[in-house]
Structures are given as structure tokens and as C-alpha cells.
Design a protein around this motif. Structure first.
Motif, PDB file in Angstrom:
ATOM      1  N   TYR A  38       0.845  -1.188   0.000  1.00 11.35           N
ATOM      2  CA  TYR A  38       0.000   0.000   0.000  1.00 11.35           C
ATOM      3  C   TYR A  38       0.890   1.251   0.000  1.00 11.35           C
ATOM      4  O   TYR A  38       1.782   1.395   0.835  1.00 11.35           O
ATOM      5  CB  TYR A  38      -0.902  -0.036   1.241  1.00 11.35           C
ATOM      6  N   ALA A  39       0.621   2.128  -0.972  1.00 12.44           N
ATOM      7  CA  ALA A  39       1.370   3.392  -1.054  1.00 12.44           C
ATOM      8  C   ALA A  39       0.570   4.467  -0.331  1.00 12.44           C
ATOM      9  O   ALA A  39      -0.447   4.942  -0.845  1.00 12.44           O
ATOM     10  CB  ALA A  39       1.588   3.780  -2.515  1.00 12.44           C
ATOM     11  N   LEU A  40       1.045   4.806   0.848  1.00  8.86           N
ATOM     12  CA  LEU A  40       0.299   5.713   1.731  1.00  8.86           C
ATOM     13  C   LEU A  40       0.062   7.092   1.100  1.00  8.86           C
ATOM     14  O   LEU A  40      -1.061   7.581   1.082  1.00  8.86           O
ATOM     15  CB  LEU A  40       1.072   5.846   3.048  1.00  8.86           C
ATOM     16  N   ASN A  41       1.095   7.708   0.550  1.00 12.45           N
ATOM     17  CA  ASN A  41       0.930   9.067  -0.002  1.00 12.45           C
ATOM     18  C   ASN A  41      -0.062   9.096  -1.145  1.00 12.45           C
ATOM     19  O   ASN A  41      -0.741  10.087  -1.370  1.00 12.45           O
ATOM     20  CB  ASN A  41       2.246   9.649  -0.530  1.00 12.45           C
ATOM     21  N   LYS A  42      -0.131   8.010  -1.899  1.00 11.88           N
ATOM     22  CA  LYS A  42      -0.984   7.998  -3.086  1.00 11.88           C
ATOM     23  C   LYS A  42      -2.321   7.329  -2.819  1.00 11.88           C
ATOM     24  O   LYS A  42      -3.217   7.361  -3.666  1.00 11.88           O
ATOM     25  CB  LYS A  42      -0.292   7.254  -4.224  1.00 11.88           C
ATOM     26  N   ASP A  43      -2.444   6.652  -1.693  1.00 11.75           N
ATOM     27  CA  ASP A  43      -3.625   5.863  -1.381  1.00 11.75           C
ATOM     28  C   ASP A  43      -3.926   4.860  -2.509  1.00 11.75           C
ATOM     29  O   ASP A  43      -5.029   4.809  -3.036  1.00 11.75           O
ATOM     30  CB  ASP A  43      -4.836   6.798  -1.133  1.00 11.75           C
ATOM     31  N   GLU A  44      -2.881   4.102  -2.886  1.00 12.43           N
ATOM     32  CA  GLU A  44      -3.045   3.098  -3.943  1.00 12.43           C
ATOM     33  C   GLU A  44      -2.499   1.764  -3.453  1.00 12.43           C
ATOM     34  O   GLU A  44      -1.525   1.735  -2.701  1.00 12.43           O
ATOM     35  CB  GLU A  44      -2.273   3.515  -5.204  1.00 12.43           C
ATOM     36  N   LEU A  45      -3.131   0.679  -3.915  1.00 13.57           N
ATOM     37  CA  LEU A  45      -2.719  -0.660  -3.473  1.00 13.57           C
ATOM     38  C   LEU A  45      -2.221  -1.495  -4.645  1.00 13.57           C
ATOM     39  O   LEU A  45      -2.818  -1.492  -5.725  1.00 13.57           O
ATOM     40  CB  LEU A  45      -3.924  -1.367  -2.820  1.00 13.57           C
ATOM     41  N   LEU A  46      -1.119  -2.192  -4.430  1.00 10.54           N
ATOM     42  CA  LEU A  46      -0.618  -3.157  -5.411  1.00 10.54           C
ATOM     43  C   LEU A  46      -0.838  -4.535  -4.797  1.00 10.54           C
ATOM     44  O   LEU A  46      -0.364  -4.820  -3.703  1.00 10.54           O
ATOM     45  CB  LEU A  46       0.880  -2.917  -5.645  1.00 10.54           C
ATOM     46  N   ASP A  47      -1.603  -5.384  -5.513  1.00  9.35           N
ATOM     47  CA  ASP A  47      -1.898  -6.735  -5.036  1.00  9.35           C
ATOM     48  C   ASP A  47      -1.368  -7.657  -6.120  1.00  9.35           C
ATOM     49  O   ASP A  47      -1.845  -7.605  -7.250  1.00  9.35           O
ATOM     50  CB  ASP A  47      -3.430  -6.844  -4.869  1.00  9.35           C
ATOM     51  N   PHE A  48      -0.339  -8.446  -5.838  1.00 11.19           N
ATOM     52  CA  PHE A  48       0.275  -9.223  -6.926  1.00 11.19           C
ATOM     53  C   PHE A  48       0.711 -10.615  -6.495  1.00 11.19           C
ATOM     54  O   PHE A  48       0.899 -10.888  -5.308  1.00 11.19           O
ATOM     55  CB  PHE A  48       1.471  -8.459  -7.527  1.00 11.19           C
ATOM     56  N   ASN A  49       0.844 -11.467  -7.502  1.00 13.36           N
ATOM     57  CA  ASN A  49       1.269 -12.837  -7.287  1.00 13.36           C
ATOM     58  C   ASN A  49       2.757 -12.948  -7.591  1.00 13.36           C
ATOM     59  O   ASN A  49       3.242 -12.324  -8.525  1.00 13.36           O
ATOM     60  CB  ASN A  49       0.459 -13.746  -8.214  1.00 13.36           C
ATOM     61  N   LEU A  50       3.456 -13.746  -6.808  1.00 14.70           N
ATOM     62  CA  LEU A  50       4.912 -13.828  -6.968  1.00 14.70           C
ATOM     63  C   LEU A  50       5.343 -14.599  -8.219  1.00 14.70           C
ATOM     64  O   LEU A  50       6.493 -14.519  -8.629  1.00 14.70           O
ATOM     65  CB  LEU A  50       5.538 -14.494  -5.736  1.00 14.70           C
ATOM     66  N   ASP A  51       4.410 -15.347  -8.809  1.00 17.15           N
ATOM     67  CA  ASP A  51       4.766 -16.119 -10.004  1.00 17.15           C
ATOM     68  C   ASP A  51       4.627 -15.277 -11.254  1.00 17.15           C
ATOM     69  O   ASP A  51       3.616 -14.615 -11.454  1.00 17.15           O
ATOM     70  CB  ASP A  51       3.855 -17.346 -10.149  1.00 17.15           C
ATOM     71  N   GLY A  52       5.628 -15.332 -12.102  1.00 15.30           N
ATOM     72  CA  GLY A  52       5.563 -14.661 -13.414  1.00 15.30           C
ATOM     73  C   GLY A  52       5.381 -13.158 -13.337  1.00 15.30           C
ATOM     74  O   GLY A  52       4.576 -12.574 -14.062  1.00 15.30           O
ATOM     75  N   ILE A  53       6.143 -12.511 -12.474  1.00  9.96           N
ATOM     76  CA  ILE A  53       6.021 -11.042 -12.326  1.00  9.96           C
ATOM     77  C   ILE A  53       6.411 -10.339 -13.626  1.00  9.96           C
ATOM     78  O   ILE A  53       7.443 -10.651 -14.226  1.00  9.96           O
ATOM     79  CB  ILE A  53       6.930 -10.544 -11.186  1.00  9.96           C
TER      80      ILE A  53
END
Ligand code: GLA
Length: 382
Positions: free
Chosen positions: A68-83
Motif C-alpha cells: 500500500y502506497a500511503l501518499n498515493k492511497d493506492e494498493l498493489l496486489d500481486f502474485n509472486l509467479d511470473g512477475i
């Protein structure tokens, strides 16, 4: 480091994830001199500063990782496979890049949750991106016992930037952010990655950063273009990088180069010389020489290397008109961002007033002024 920033990030983390996190701080950097020479394996003189990025993180047992990017209020939700790199991913690509580059080394990162926030002005040329990369590689190294040294970590950060944002940056920013020493600058040899630490005392003077508050959008492609020019000239000279070139050698192939490329390569040779003179002047405590070299570096970046812009030139020209300023130059990649100014402490207030007024008049936009302190590099916060 800023306690307020740390508390905000930690509180936000606890609110989102209800656990006590590992806390990391990673600083931005300034560069006194040695601009656009790191990718030619030259000499640079950066320092970490007391502005940066704080990250809170813990391991997670879920199927995905969340940042979670606090300053931007944005969330990155990702899977570790095949980034993969995300189109227009912004800050997300730095984090994805760091994880992917760790994986490329055959190391295993598990899922994790993180919150980060920062106080480095974006686009100001103070390396918020290196701070972000270093904060994550440092935190993940600790969390998952990866056994990476600091030197390995900065190369991972740099590779993340090359592959996930497309900027073929040198190593200066990641190095300074990771290895910074309080009240000191680092004379870094970008070939051996060894540095000498110089404690620096500006006496009655201080450093001021003035942000043009512009970032012209050719910055990234122009950066890679400049790097390509340096590599091409080195190839014509049959040497590894321009680090090994002298003016005599360059003059020997002048006919094979365009005037623009000749000037750019000459700039690199001269800037490397300036860094050495600057270091000597620090030892001799010769502030006038420091100032003079700053102005000369700017001239080179403006006319020969051509990475300045009208706003930066305006600020440096104004600095020259003020007797309380010993020297000034654009700092970082260029095409916007900040100028670095060496200013008499008791003249600073008037200089700031004057420059605020004239910049606003000229560009119909405000500039911003920052005081910075030279600080330690990336670290765990207890
Ligand atoms: C950017 C890059 C650095 C360096 C500077 C210019 O900050 O990330 O590697 O090349 O520009 O000196």
C-alpha cells in the motif's frame, strides 16, 4: 529521519494488517558534483539526505503480496509467479522489479504485506526511486534471510530500474542511498564501486536545493540517448568506457564524431576532472573553489551535455547575480528538478525571497526551496 513519517507509516500498517511490522528507512540523495558520469564508470560525489522513504513490512501466508502506497492511497496486489512490468505502473514497477530481480538470482521471496510513505519531493531529482528500490530490497533481504550484501542489493535495485522502468541509470543513486554517512559525502569510483568518505563542513555556508517544479517529459529517452552517445564514443576509441578517455585521445578521433557527440564526450572527461578537484578543495577547505566548480559543471551540462532546461538555467543565472551564493548547478538527470546552491547562511533568507519572486514572475509558477542535511544510508528502524 523524520519521526512523523515513520509513525504515519507504522500506524497505517497496523490499521491495514493488524501486526507489528519490520520498519526500514531508505534516504534520497543529493549529488555535489559528477553528473552524468556514473554510467561511464567515472567519479561522483553524492550524499544521502534526511528525506526518504519509510517502509513497514511483514511476511504473509496468503496467496498474494500486498503493498500500500500511503501518499498515493493506492494498493498493489500481486502474485509472486511470473512477475511482469505493468504498463503505466508508476511506483508499482519499482517494487515488482526488485522482487523479480531477486528471483532472477535464484533466491526465494515469500509473500509479504507492506506499507510505504515518503517525504522526498517527486520528480525533484533527489532519487525517490532509488530510495524505494533500496527500502524494499533491504527489507525483503532481512525478512526472508536472503543473505545479500549491500553491494549486491544496490545492483538488484539498479537492474529493477533498467528492466522495469526502462531507464538505464548508473549506480550513483542506489549507492548513495544505501551507503550514505551522516554529515559526509562519498567520493565514489563507479568502476570499482569503492568510495572514500569526506566529512564536510561548509562553515558559514549551507546547501540549498531549489526545485523548478517542472519535469520535462523527454527526460527518460534523453537519458538513454546520452548513455548511448557515451558508449558509442567509447567504442570508436576502442576503450571500455569514457572513464579511460583523455582529451588528447578524443581529439584524435574528432573527425569521426559529430560536433555534438564530441562535446558530450569532452564534458564527461572534464566533469571527471572537476570531481577530483572538488574533492581536493574539500580537503583544503576551499569553499570558493567548490562554488566555482559547481558553476563550471552547470555550464558543461547546459552547453555541452545538453541536459538542462530554461527553468534550471534561470535559477543558476539568478544565483550568479547574488554575491552570497558561491556556486550553483542543476542536479541529477536534468530537464527539470532541482538546482544545488552553496549559499552564505546569513544571506540565504534574502536569496530565497529574491529567487521566489523572480521565478514566479518569469514562469508563472512557484519554485520550492529545501534545506537538506547529509545523513546515513538505508537502515532498519528499531
Ligand atoms: C539519474 C541516474 C543516475 C545518474 C544521474 C545523473 O539520477 O539515476 O544514475 O546518472 O541521473 O548524474
Amino acid at each position: 529521519m523524520n519521526k512523523k513519517l515513520r509513525n504515519e507509516v507504522e500506524e497505517s500498517f497496523k490499521k491495514h494488517f493488524r501486526e507489528k511490522p519490520l520498519m526500514i528507512f531508505s534516504p534520497g540523495r543529493i549529488n555535489l558534483i559528477g553528473e552524468h558520469v556514473d554510467y561511464s564508470e567515472g567519479f561522483v560525489l553524492p550524499a544521502a539526505i534526511n528525506k526518504g522513504i519509510a517502509v513497514a513490512m511483514v511476511k504473509s501466508s496468503s496467496k498474494n503480496s500486498k503493498v500500500y502506497a500511503l501518499n498515493k492511497d493506492e494498493l498493489l496486489d500481486f502474485n509472486l509467479d511470473g512477475i511482469k512490468k505493468l504498463p503505466n505502473g508508476g511506483w508499482r514497477n519499482y517494487i515488482l522489479g526488485v522482487v523479480a530481480e531477486i528471483q532472477k538470482k535464484g533466491l526465494t521471496v515469500g509473500n509479504f504485506n507492506a506499507v510505504f510513505g515518503g517525504n522526498i519531493p517527486e520528480g525533484a531529482g533527489m532519487s525517490s526511486s532509488a530510495a524505494l528500490e533500496n527500502a524494499f530490497v533491504f527489507g525483503l533481504n532481512k525478512l526472508f534471510n536472503l543473505g545479500l550484501s549491500k553491494s549486491e542489493m544496490i545492483l538488484i535495485s539498479q537492474q529493477a530500474e533498467h528492466h522495469f522502468t526502462g531507464v538505464k541509470c548508473g549506480i550513483m543513486d542506489q549507492y548513495a542511498s544505501m551507503f550514505g554517512v551522516k554529515d559526509s559525502v562519498l567520493l565514489l569510483d563507479c568502476r570499482t564501486l569503492e568510495s572514500t568518505t569526506y566529512k564536510i563542513d561548509f562553515k558559514n555556508y549551507k546547501l540549498l536545493l531549489i526545485n523548478t517544479n517542472v519535469k520535462h517529459n523527454l527526460a527518460e529517452s534523453a537519458y538513454n540517448d546520452r548513455r548511448a552517445v557515451c558508449e558509442n564514443v567509447a567504442a570508436v576509441l576502442k576503450i571500455k568506457t569514457l572513464r579511460d578517455a583523455s582529451k588528447e585521445m578524443l581529439d584524435g578521433i574528432k573527425d569521426e564524431l559529430s560536433e555534438e557527440d564530441y562535446q558530450k564526450a569532452l564534458y564527461v572527461i572534464e566533469e571527471n576532472e572537476r570531481v577530483k578537484k572538488f574533492s581536493q578543495a574539500i580537503v583544503e577547505n576551499n569553499l570558493n573553489t567548490l562554488g566555482d566548480l559547481l558553476y563550471k559543471s552547470h555550464e558543461g551540462l547546459r552547453k555541452q551535455y545538453q541536459v538542462s532546461c530554461s527553468e534550471l538555467d534561470f535559477l543558476v543565472d539568478k544565483a550568479k547575480e547574488n554575491n552570497d551564493v558561491l556556486g550553483a548547478r542543476m542536479m541529477g538527470g536534468g530537464f527539470g528538478g532541482c538546482t544545488l546552491n552553496l549559499v552564505k547562511k546569513d544571506g540565504a533568507e534574502d536569496f530565497i525571497k529574491e529567487i521566489n519572486k523572480s521565478y514566479l514572475q518569469e514562469y508563472d509558477r512557484a519554485c520550492s526551496v529545501y534545506n537538506v542535511k547529509l545523513a546515513s544510508g538505508t537502515r532498519i528502524l528499531k
